[in-house]
Design an enzyme around this catalytic site. Structure first.
Site, short mmCIF file in Angstrom:
data_model
loop_
_atom_site.label_atom_id
_atom_site.label_comp_id
_atom_site.label_asym_id
_atom_site.label_seq_id
_atom_site.Cartn_x
_atom_site.Cartn_y
_atom_site.Cartn_z
N ILE A 184 0.86 -1.17 0.00
CA ILE A 184 0.00 0.00 0.00
C ILE A 184 0.90 1.23 0.00
O ILE A 184 2.07 1.16 0.39
CB ILE A 184 -0.97 0.02 1.20
CG1 ILE A 184 -0.21 -0.06 2.53
CG2 ILE A 184 -1.97 -1.11 1.11
CD1 ILE A 184 -1.13 -0.03 3.76
N ASP A 185 0.37 2.35 -0.46
CA ASP A 185 1.17 3.57 -0.57
C ASP A 185 1.69 4.03 0.79
O ASP A 185 1.11 3.72 1.84
CB ASP A 185 0.34 4.69 -1.19
CG ASP A 185 -0.08 4.40 -2.62
OD1 ASP A 185 0.62 3.59 -3.27
OD2 ASP A 185 -1.08 4.97 -3.07
N GLY A 186 2.76 4.79 0.76
CA GLY A 186 3.38 5.25 2.00
C GLY A 186 2.44 6.03 2.90
O GLY A 186 2.48 5.88 4.13
N ARG A 284 -6.92 6.07 -6.08
CA ARG A 284 -6.71 7.51 -6.23
C ARG A 284 -6.94 7.96 -7.67
O ARG A 284 -7.55 9.00 -7.94
CB ARG A 284 -5.31 7.87 -5.75
CG ARG A 284 -5.10 7.54 -4.28
CD ARG A 284 -3.63 7.44 -3.91
NE ARG A 284 -2.96 8.74 -4.02
CZ ARG A 284 -1.64 8.90 -3.92
NH1 ARG A 284 -0.85 7.83 -3.71
NH2 ARG A 284 -1.11 10.09 -4.02
#
Length: 349
Positions: A184-186, A284
């Site tokens: 998952i994104d930071g 997103r």
């Protein structure tokens, strides 16, 4: 003529088991006609604490009469690389004895496959906070905070979840290699699963490819989403202007996101989203595509949302998978983090 397999040849001595070159025909003939089922015993017994157990079962009837190599390849679907590592580590056993790969299995045999444990030697141990949700010998489920990358990247060798997990394992004397099944994104919070050995990674990786791992997210987006439920089918590709940016366009890779409205506000909407594919920045990008950018998403957004929230309002809420060894379905749920709860409260006013 059938291609000869360098793994299946010539294990006349255990220490020669992984010779990548072709063994001589004489050695192969000697192996396949040996009167012994078992290899000569080694001077030192295996230290089982230094191994991951990939398989340990009394063989089913359909394994009877098959060579060990054929069971490993066809029935257990192991790669040649894994088979080489098993043989090199003296980890191919029948009835607790090392065997030739050409040994034919008999009724009542117990096949055991042990792979030498690997550690993440290139990842620097560092005390990075994370929540250990569940852990056993095969998997680790964690709840990640915002602002932490999953794995080191070029220019970001420390401060990641991987650094923290490796540090935690070292402190507890656990030998394992950091193998995230997904990422998952930071700046995205929430759940992800880490495989602790080759076997777990293989099984969970198959589930990822089959899209049977359950992953749902919570997000708060700009604007009021009209439909209670919807699906975004939009191929995702890299932008021509910036290789880090993703866009929806026909030549991209197939991507599908399903969403449900959980609460509407005057200026935003709380959504639950389910990934049917796993493209970079998928939620997103898809939300921007339908005109509902995530609050706090400075990368894809066009407004300054720092007064609302300091990062994109996206949380990996639900994670479900079939356990690689027990076949039990495991499902985990993480509550909304404090910053998203505060954002929702602001939007309700």
């Amino acid at each position: 003529m059938e291609e000869k397999d360098p793994v299946g040849k010539a294990l006349s001595h255990q220490e020669e088991a992984v010779d990548e070159t072709k063994a001589s025909d004489e050695d192969e003939k000697r192996e396949s006609h040996s009167p012994r089922r078992y290899l000569p015993p080694q001077a030192e017994a295996l230290d089982l604490e230094a191994y991951d157990e990939l398989y340990h079962e009394k063989i089913p009837d359909d394994f009877i009469g098959l060579e060990v190599r054929d069971v490993m390849r066809s029935r257990l679907q192991m790669s040649r690389k894994i088979i080489r590592k098993l043989v090199e580590g003296r980890g191919v056993l029948v009835n607790d004895h090392n065997v030739w790969l050409s040994t034919r299995l008999e009724k009542g045999d117990v096949l055991r496959l042990l792979l030498p444990t690997e550690e993440s030697e290139t990842i620097l141990p560092e005390p990075i906070p994370f929540t250990n949700v569940y852990e056993d010998d095969d998997v680790l489920v964690v709840d990640k905070q915002a602002g932490i990358l999953v794995h080191p990247t070029l220019g970001h060798w420390t401060g990641t979840l991987a650094n923290g997990v490796v540090y935690d394992w070292q402190q507890r004397g656990i030998k394992a290699r950091f193998r995230p099944v997904h990422r998952i994104d930071g700046d995205t919070t929430g759940l992800l699963v880490i495989a602790k050995n080759h076997y777990a990674l293989k099984i969970l990786g198959q589930q990822m490819m089959e899209r049977s791992i359950e992953r749902s997210y919570a997000s708060i987006v700009h604007g009021v989403v009209a439909a209670d439920h919807g699906v975004v089918d939009g191929p995702i590709d890299r932008s021509d202007e910036d290789f880090k940016v993703r866009v929806v366009r026909p030549e991209g890779k197939p991507a599908r996101t399903e969403y449900w409205v959980r609460e509407r506000f005057a200026q935003g909407t709380l959504l639950e989203l389910k990934l049917h594919t796993g493209r970079t920045h998928q939620i997103r990008v898809h939300m921007k595509h339908i005109g509902h950018i995530l609050f706090g998403d400075s990368f894809y957004g066009e407004t300054d949302d720092t007064a609302w929230i300091a990062r994109q309002a996206l949380h990996a809420k639900v994670l479900g998978f079939v356990h690689p060894r027990t076949n039990e379905y495991m499902r985990f749920e993480s509550p909304l983090p404090d910053d998203m709860l505060r954002l929702a409260e602001k939007l309700r006013v």
